[in-house]
Design an enzyme around this catalytic site. Structure first.
Site, PDB file in Angstrom:
ATOM      1  N   ASP A  12      31.755  44.249  36.357  1.00  0.00           N
ATOM      2  CA  ASP A  12      32.075  44.350  37.786  1.00  0.00           C
ATOM      3  C   ASP A  12      31.025  43.547  38.561  1.00  0.00           C
ATOM      4  OD1 ASP A  12      33.706  46.740  39.675  1.00  0.00           O
ATOM      5  OD2 ASP A  12      32.194  45.440  40.582  1.00  0.00           O
ATOM      6  N   ILE A  13      31.492  42.724  39.469  1.00  0.00           N
ATOM      7  CA  ILE A  13      30.602  41.821  40.208  1.00  0.00           C
ATOM      8  C   ILE A  13      29.710  42.593  41.192  1.00  0.00           C
ATOM      9  CG2 ILE A  13      32.081  41.275  42.202  1.00  0.00           C
ATOM     10  CD1 ILE A  13      30.235  38.705  40.038  1.00  0.00           C
TER      11      ILE A  13
ATOM     12  N   GLU B 235      41.470  48.547  45.649  1.00  0.00           N
ATOM     13  CA  GLU B 235      41.047  47.231  46.147  1.00  0.00           C
ATOM     14  C   GLU B 235      41.793  46.093  45.444  1.00  0.00           C
ATOM     15  OE1 GLU B 235      36.716  46.672  46.048  1.00  0.00           O
ATOM     16  OE2 GLU B 235      37.075  44.531  45.739  1.00  0.00           O
TER      17      GLU B 235
ATOM     18  N   HIS C 200      42.979  48.440  36.124  1.00  0.00           N
ATOM     19  CA  HIS C 200      41.630  48.327  35.562  1.00  0.00           C
ATOM     20  C   HIS C 200      40.975  49.693  35.465  1.00  0.00           C
ATOM     21  CE1 HIS C 200      41.317  47.727  39.935  1.00  0.00           C
ATOM     22  NE2 HIS C 200      40.128  48.306  39.876  1.00  0.00           N
TER      23      HIS C 200
ATOM     24  N   HIS D 185      37.293  51.490  35.248  1.00  0.00           N
ATOM     25  CA  HIS D 185      35.848  51.313  35.454  1.00  0.00           C
ATOM     26  C   HIS D 185      35.114  52.086  34.360  1.00  0.00           C
ATOM     27  CE1 HIS D 185      35.960  49.909  39.787  1.00  0.00           C
ATOM     28  NE2 HIS D 185      37.141  50.510  39.731  1.00  0.00           N
TER      29      HIS D 185
HETATM   30  P1  AMP Z   1      39.177  49.266  42.823  1.00  0.00           P
HETATM   31  O1  AMP Z   1      40.400  48.370  42.946  1.00  0.00           O
HETATM   32  O2  AMP Z   1      38.991  50.120  44.032  1.00  0.00           O
HETATM   33  O3  AMP Z   1      39.177  50.073  41.558  1.00  0.00           O
HETATM   34  O4  AMP Z   1      37.880  48.322  42.765  1.00  0.00           O
HETATM   35  C1  AMP Z   1      37.937  46.989  42.348  1.00  0.00           C
HETATM   36  C2  AMP Z   1      36.635  46.612  41.688  1.00  0.00           C
HETATM   37  O5  AMP Z   1      36.730  45.246  41.305  1.00  0.00           O
HETATM   38  C3  AMP Z   1      35.384  46.738  42.571  1.00  0.00           C
HETATM   39  O6  AMP Z   1      34.421  47.550  41.919  1.00  0.00           O
HETATM   40  C4  AMP Z   1      34.904  45.291  42.745  1.00  0.00           C
HETATM   41  O7  AMP Z   1      33.485  45.184  42.791  1.00  0.00           O
HETATM   42  C5  AMP Z   1      35.484  44.617  41.514  1.00  0.00           C
HETATM   43  N1  AMP Z   1      35.734  43.193  41.672  1.00  0.00           N
HETATM   44  C6  AMP Z   1      36.421  42.584  42.656  1.00  0.00           C
HETATM   45  N2  AMP Z   1      36.455  41.250  42.456  1.00  0.00           N
HETATM   46  C7  AMP Z   1      35.768  41.013  41.310  1.00  0.00           C
HETATM   47  C8  AMP Z   1      35.452  39.832  40.576  1.00  0.00           C
HETATM   48  N3  AMP Z   1      35.831  38.612  40.977  1.00  0.00           N
HETATM   49  N4  AMP Z   1      34.720  39.964  39.441  1.00  0.00           N
HETATM   50  C9  AMP Z   1      34.318  41.189  39.019  1.00  0.00           C
HETATM   51  N5  AMP Z   1      34.600  42.333  39.661  1.00  0.00           N
HETATM   52  C10 AMP Z   1      35.310  42.250  40.808  1.00  0.00           C
END
Ligand code: AMP
Length: 136
Positions: A29-30, A88, A93, A95
């Site tokens: 995760d970025i 988001e 995905h 975590h």
């Molecule tokens: P959620 O959709 O709420 O489960 O969260 C999306 C997750 O994706 C967040 O923790 C972001 O930090 C992560 N994220 C978004 N864009 C990227 C990316 N380009 N590379 C890695 N992680 C990402």
């Protein structure tokens, strides 16, 4: 239109890759809640995890289990915590977060600030432990 995670799988957007098989992909995760915070995704673009077929869901969870086992070997932590939200990014995905206490699963606290070198090293260390796992 493909999601940002599909673009990562396609190599169109860079990532700190941890592991991959035919149907799944794992990368850091970025914006990590803790060092080593990893996202495990299905390559098939599905928004909501419970819209996966039963077999897709089970395979994704098994892939996540292997990644979590490698994380536990690679990183100092008591456990690997698991969360699914997807509010988001509309692409399935999971975590995986190295934790020592409940508060470590807090997505609202200040994120871990890691250099690009540190992220590369962590991703590589987890990947190396996967190589020793039976499924890969
Ligand atoms: P959620 O959709 O709420 O489960 O969260 C999306 C997750 O994706 C967040 O923790 C972001 O930090 C992560 N994220 C978004 N864009 C990227 C990316 N380009 N590379 C890695 N992680 C990402």
């Amino acid at each position: 239109m493909s999601t940002i995670f599909s673009k990562i799988v396609a190599g169109e957007i860079p990532c700190y890759k941890v592991a991959e098989d035919e149907k799944h992909f794992a990368f850091l995760d970025i914006n990590p809640v803790a060092p080593g915070h990893t996202l495990v995704i299905s390559k098939r673009e599905v928004d909501y995890i419970f819209d996966l077929s039963d077999s897709e869901y089970l395979e994704l969870q098994l892939f996540a289990k292997r990644v979590a086992e490698a994380m536990k070997q690679a990183l100092p932590c008591k456990r690997v915590g698991v969360a699914v939200m997807g509010l988001e990014v509309p692409h399935v995905h999971i975590h995986l977060i190295p934790i020592n206490e409940e508060a470590d699963m807090n997505f609202f606290k200040e994120k871990a600030a890691l250099s690009s070198d540190e992220m590369t090293q962590i991703a590589s260390k987890i990947g190396q432990n996967l190589l020793h796992s039976e499924i890969f």
